[in-house]
Scaffold this motif. Structure first.
Motif: not given
Lengths: 112, 110
Positions: A37, A42-43, A91, A100, A103-106, B33, B35, B37, B41-43, B45, B87, B100, B103
């Protein structure tokens, strides 16, 4: 169960330098994804691994970006040489199958 | 390609209901989906819709209409901790990647 982890959480580098980001997916997840991002946008998808193979790298911006997943476990994303426009949050996500993505925190990358 | 639109910001009062709309145009659709956020922090689900209709999960519900290219996320009994970015993401038919929206930042006021 541990989630997706990424290292480092922040990285500040000079233009022209190299940076390597690491992602550890959820254990047992064959699918690993990189997204980023950039400021105000957007991501966006970068690429997708299935185990150690690149399934889709259509989102990689140019050849300064190199992703690897040797052994099909953790993955690295190297940017060499970094440019100002590479700044953003990178990310990583993983999934068991076509389901599904978690995601990690980035990693927040700042290129000066 | 994908074109996904959602509002930039919404504000609501604690205890109220907020509905976040998402419209999409896609060359192939295989699921939508939502999400959540929080900053830095992480997005996380929240929900997944692939068939038309409403999916309910506690205080959160998500709706999908494939013919209209439309989804919404409904947040009920808002709490301060629900202040976050939400998101909307669409998965394409032939691949796994998510596209995506930008947001929606929801601010919950006391």
């Amino acid at each position: 169960e541990a989630g997706v982890t990424q290292f480092p959480s922040h990285s500040v580098i000079e233009k022209g330098q190299t940076v390597t980001l690491r992602c550890d997916p959820i254990s047992g997840h064959d699918n690993l994804y990189w997204y980023r991002r950039v400021m105000g946008k957007e991501i966006k998808f970068l690429l997708h691994f299935v185990k150690e193979s690149k399934q889709d790298e259509s989102g990689m911006p140019n050849n300064r970006f190199l992703a690897e997943r040797t052994g099909g476990t953790y993955s690295t994303l190297k940017v060499q040489p970094a440019e100002l426009e590479d700044s953003g949050v990178y990310f990583c996500a993983s999934s068991l199958d076509a389901d599904t993505q978690y995601f990690g925190p980035g990693t927040r990358l700042t290129v000066l | 390609g994908q074109n996904i639109d959602q509002p930039t910001e919404m504000t609501a009062t604690e205890g109220a209901i907020v509905q976040i709309n998402c419209t999409y145009q896609t060359s192939g659709f295989n699921g939508l989906f939502w999400y959540q956020q929080h900053a830095g922090e992480a997005p996380t689900f929240l929900s997944y819709n692939v068939l038309d209709g409403l999916e309910e999960k506690g205080r959160f519900s998500s709706f999908l209409s494939r013919s209209k290219g439309y989804s919404y996320l409904l947040l009920k009994e808002l709490q301060m901790k629900d202040s976050a970015s939400y998101l909307c993401a669409v998965r394409s038919y032939n691949d796994y990647k998510l596209s995506f929206g930008a947001g929606t930042t929801v601010t919950v006021r006391a």
